[in-house]
Design a protein around this motif. Structure first.
Motif, PDB file in Angstrom:
ATOM      1  N   LEU A  22     -13.407 -23.396  23.757  1.00 14.15           N
ATOM      2  CA  LEU A  22     -14.230 -22.433  24.116  1.00 14.15           C
ATOM      3  C   LEU A  22     -15.533 -22.490  23.236  1.00 14.15           C
ATOM      4  O   LEU A  22     -15.444 -23.215  22.094  1.00 14.15           O
ATOM      5  N   THR A  23     -16.506 -21.994  23.520  1.00 12.99           N
ATOM      6  CA  THR A  23     -17.650 -21.846  22.414  1.00 12.99           C
ATOM      7  C   THR A  23     -17.421 -20.743  21.389  1.00 12.99           C
ATOM      8  O   THR A  23     -16.519 -20.061  21.581  1.00 12.99           O
ATOM      9  N   PRO A  24     -18.284 -21.011  20.401  1.00 13.53           N
ATOM     10  CA  PRO A  24     -17.952 -20.124  19.359  1.00 13.53           C
ATOM     11  C   PRO A  24     -18.298 -18.338  19.674  1.00 13.53           C
ATOM     12  O   PRO A  24     -17.516 -17.551  19.459  1.00 13.53           O
ATOM     13  N   PHE A  25     -19.183 -18.260  20.672  1.00 14.88           N
ATOM     14  CA  PHE A  25     -19.417 -16.910  21.150  1.00 14.88           C
ATOM     15  C   PHE A  25     -17.980 -16.583  21.960  1.00 14.88           C
ATOM     16  O   PHE A  25     -17.596 -15.266  21.777  1.00 14.88           O
ATOM     17  N   ALA A  26     -17.371 -17.434  22.908  1.00 16.17           N
ATOM     18  CA  ALA A  26     -16.013 -16.936  23.712  1.00 16.17           C
ATOM     19  C   ALA A  26     -14.886 -16.876  22.822  1.00 16.17           C
ATOM     20  O   ALA A  26     -14.261 -15.857  22.920  1.00 16.17           O
ATOM     21  N   ALA A  27     -15.052 -17.521  21.464  1.00 16.64           N
ATOM     22  CA  ALA A  27     -13.863 -17.599  20.661  1.00 16.64           C
ATOM     23  C   ALA A  27     -14.059 -16.146  19.901  1.00 16.64           C
ATOM     24  O   ALA A  27     -13.048 -15.729  19.597  1.00 16.64           O
ATOM     25  N   GLY A  28     -15.254 -15.715  19.515  1.00 14.27           N
ATOM     26  CA  GLY A  28     -15.392 -14.491  19.028  1.00 14.27           C
ATOM     27  C   GLY A  28     -15.060 -13.473  19.940  1.00 14.27           C
ATOM     28  O   GLY A  28     -14.512 -12.413  19.324  1.00 14.27           O
ATOM     29  N   LEU A  29     -15.287 -13.506  21.229  1.00 12.36           N
ATOM     30  CA  LEU A  29     -14.871 -12.405  22.079  1.00 12.36           C
ATOM     31  C   LEU A  29     -13.302 -12.169  22.267  1.00 12.36           C
ATOM     32  O   LEU A  29     -12.615 -11.330  22.403  1.00 12.36           O
ATOM     33  N   LEU A  30     -12.789 -13.320  22.107  1.00 13.47           N
ATOM     34  CA  LEU A  30     -11.335 -13.496  22.317  1.00 13.47           C
ATOM     35  C   LEU A  30     -10.726 -12.945  20.767  1.00 13.47           C
ATOM     36  O   LEU A  30      -9.560 -12.553  20.847  1.00 13.47           O
ATOM     37  N   LEU A  31     -11.343 -12.836  19.950  1.00 18.19           N
ATOM     38  CA  LEU A  31     -10.832 -12.258  18.641  1.00 18.19           C
ATOM     39  C   LEU A  31     -11.221 -10.528  18.608  1.00 18.19           C
ATOM     40  O   LEU A  31     -10.676 -10.106  17.468  1.00 18.19           O
ATOM     41  N   VAL A  32     -11.869 -10.274  19.388  1.00 19.09           N
ATOM     42  CA  VAL A  32     -12.303  -8.604  19.319  1.00 19.09           C
ATOM     43  C   VAL A  32     -10.765  -7.831  19.480  1.00 19.09           C
ATOM     44  O   VAL A  32     -10.690  -6.898  18.633  1.00 19.09           O
ATOM     45  N   PRO A  33      -9.787  -8.135  20.080  1.00 21.39           N
ATOM     46  CA  PRO A  33      -8.659  -7.298  20.069  1.00 21.39           C
ATOM     47  C   PRO A  33      -8.061  -7.223  18.705  1.00 21.39           C
ATOM     48  O   PRO A  33      -7.504  -6.205  18.411  1.00 21.39           O
ATOM     49  N   GLN A  34      -7.990  -8.274  18.046  1.00 21.51           N
ATOM     50  CA  GLN A  34      -7.759  -8.221  16.787  1.00 21.51           C
ATOM     51  C   GLN A  34      -8.469  -7.144  15.899  1.00 21.51           C
ATOM     52  O   GLN A  34      -8.076  -6.318  14.966  1.00 21.51           O
ATOM     53  N   GLY A  35      -9.700  -7.063  15.900  1.00 22.84           N
ATOM     54  CA  GLY A  35     -10.624  -6.137  15.251  1.00 22.84           C
ATOM     55  C   GLY A  35     -10.303  -4.575  15.769  1.00 22.84           C
ATOM     56  O   GLY A  35     -10.220  -3.592  15.037  1.00 22.84           O
ATOM     57  N   LEU A  36      -9.824  -4.517  16.971  1.00 22.28           N
ATOM     58  CA  LEU A  36      -9.609  -3.123  17.609  1.00 22.28           C
ATOM     59  C   LEU A  36      -8.263  -2.861  17.040  1.00 22.28           C
ATOM     60  O   LEU A  36      -7.955  -1.747  16.706  1.00 22.28           O
ATOM     61  N   GLY A  37      -7.225  -3.771  16.904  1.00 21.18           N
ATOM     62  CA  GLY A  37      -5.894  -3.080  16.434  1.00 21.18           C
ATOM     63  C   GLY A  37      -6.209  -2.939  15.045  1.00 21.18           C
ATOM     64  O   GLY A  37      -5.383  -2.041  14.346  1.00 21.18           O
TER      65      GLY A  37
END
Length: 481
Positions: A314-329
């Motif tokens: 993944l690109t850094p941007f896509a990796a960041g998007l995939l980490l969003v659920p952790q922030g929401l949690g």
């Protein structure tokens, strides 16, 4: 009515406020803005490391000092924060730290070589290292013991979002602008934070203007921590243990820390970090849980983006998007804590948080089976909820039990442990990952996903060790004590 001629009765001090009002919310959000800025910057710069290496035509060994220099400066600043606040006052120190961080950011954006960039990152780190402990101490003073847990649960989620937002912001900046904007982005945030602090943060007079600075402690503790972390970081970068700087860092760091421990115990005045705090319940139990959790949490923050990019392409941007659920949690976990922190025992909240972090980590020990994105998203959401349930209870039991005069030094000690645990945990996991990659490559196995899976077992082990410290936390809620 008092009898004629008798002295009037001393009026009782007003009761400590118990409700979260607008003034406290404004103060807390202004102060947490500085912490958010510093932690967001670290994540954004990590995303841009490859770009910086190309811009300055630097090797991997040279460019990694952009990150290492900031970390070492941070470790120099955090232990001194308590004395600085006592000497110059909290608001003045916090604003000065923001200004120093902004000056470092501007200089970094104007850097003309990798060497100049490393020097300017040290200036940034000195300012950034003061912001979390000073901000937390000021929030604790403003809130008082009855409100500190709930206000931390409200604003404490903001720094947890920076590792999630950072890759997205960094990837977006590099997609539309040049690398200097990785640092320019701090300027408007910091300027707004300074203006709001002057307007909404109450000044606190210095607590001990005449207190002498612990010069010997400053010569032992910060360099000892920095040397130890440097040695571990070099090992994580693939350096052998027979490499002289690595051995000097590891051995020298341990010797300096042992010397500081002897000095701090024998010193008659106030040491840089008072080790006697760790013998007082509940500070000792909270500190032991915090350092192990720092290793697990920050270690996973290091591993997850790296796996998404190196293991899944993944690109850094896509990796960041995939980490969003952790922030929401994390945001969801903070809501749970806000509603229960005065009703549920700190030990119950922290143990539940550790259990959720461990549960959300299990999937990543099975990366060899290529788990689907929905499973990864669900695991990150669970991990995030656990993350949001730990920090506020731990800080609540420490800050609510400390006299106001000791808050800056207690905050400095807690933040040092958090940074130290995160730094050592990240370095250890980097060593484990490097070792597992080499071992699986030597056996001819398709090693990337399996090596990451092997390494995530260590983050799971950190969680289990943290349980030992968490079981010593108070069994009663604040409302029942």
């Amino acid at each position: 009515m008092t009898a004629a001629g008798s002295p009037p009765e001393a009026s009782e001090p007003p009761p400590a406020p118990t409700e979260i009002d607008g003034r406290l919310l404004r103060t807390a959000f202004v102060l947490v803005l500085g912490t958010f800025m510093a932690t967001l910057d670290a994540t954004i710069v990590n995303v841009g490391i490859d770009t910086l290496a190309q811009e300055f035509r630097a090797s991997v060994t040279e460019i990694q000092w952009v990150t290492t220099a900031y970390l070492l400066a941070l470790l120099l600043a955090v232990p001194s924060s308590g004395w600085i606040v006592d000497r110059f006052g909290g608001r003045r120190t916090w604003i000065s730290a923001v200004v120093l961080f902004l000056a470092g950011s501007l200089l970094c954006a104007l850097a003309w070589s990798v060497e100049s960039l490393v020097v300017f990152r040290v200036i940034q780190g000195l300012g950034g290292g003061l912001l979390p402990p000073v901000g937390q101490a000021l929030v604790a003073r403003e809130a008082g013991p009855k409100r500190i847990g709930r206000i931390i649960s409200i604003v404490g989620v903001i720094p947890l979002l920076s590792p999630v937002i950072g890759p997205i912001v960094g990837g977006t900046i590099l997609g539309v602008a040049g690398w200097p904007w990785l640092f320019y982005v701090n300027l408007p945030i910091g300027l707004v934070a300074v203006l709001l602090a002057l307007r909404f943060v109450a000044p606190h007079p210095p607590a001990a203007q005449g207190a002498p600075f612990d010069v010997l402690g400053a010569a032992l503790l910060p360099p000892g921590v920095a040397a130890l972390v440097f040695g571990l970081t070099e090992v994580g970068n693939g350096r052998s243990l027979d490499f002289v700087p690595v051995l000097l860092g590891l051995v020298g760091g341990v010797v300096l820390l042992m010397a500081y421990a002897v000095h701090a115990v024998r010193m008659r005045g106030v040491p840089l970090i008072d080790l006697r705090l760790f013998t007082r319940p509940p500070f000792g139990a909270a500190a032991s849980a915090l350092i192990i959790l720092g290793a697990s949490v920050y270690g996973a923050v290091f591993l997850l983006p790296l796996y998404f990019q190196a293991g899944r392409g993944l690109t850094p941007f896509a990796a960041g998007l995939l980490l969003v659920p952790q922030g929401l949690g994390a945001a969801l976990g903070s809501v749970v804590v806000n509603r229960t922190i005065d009703k549920v025992a700190p030990r119950t909240l922290v143990l539940t948080g550790i259990g959720l972090i461990a549960l959300g980590t299990v999937l990543f020990t099975q990366l060899g089976s290529a788990p689907s994105d929905p499973l990864i998203i669900a695991s990150l959401l669970v991990r995030g909820i656990g993350l949001g349930m730990i920090g506020a209870p731990v800080m609540n039991i420490v800050y609510s039990s400390m006299p106001h005069a000791q808050l800056p030094r207690a905050s400095g000690a807690l933040n040092l442990l958090n940074v130290l645990g995160g730094s050592i945990g990240t370095a250890v996991l980097a060593v484990v990952l490097q070792t597992r990659l080499e071992a699986r490559a030597h056996r001819g196995e398709p090693g990337v996903a399996l090596a990451f899976a092997d390494t995530f077992w260590w983050t799971l082990a950190f969680c289990l060790v943290a349980v030992i410290g968490a079981t010593r936390l108070p069994r009663r809620s604040a409302a029942t004590e």
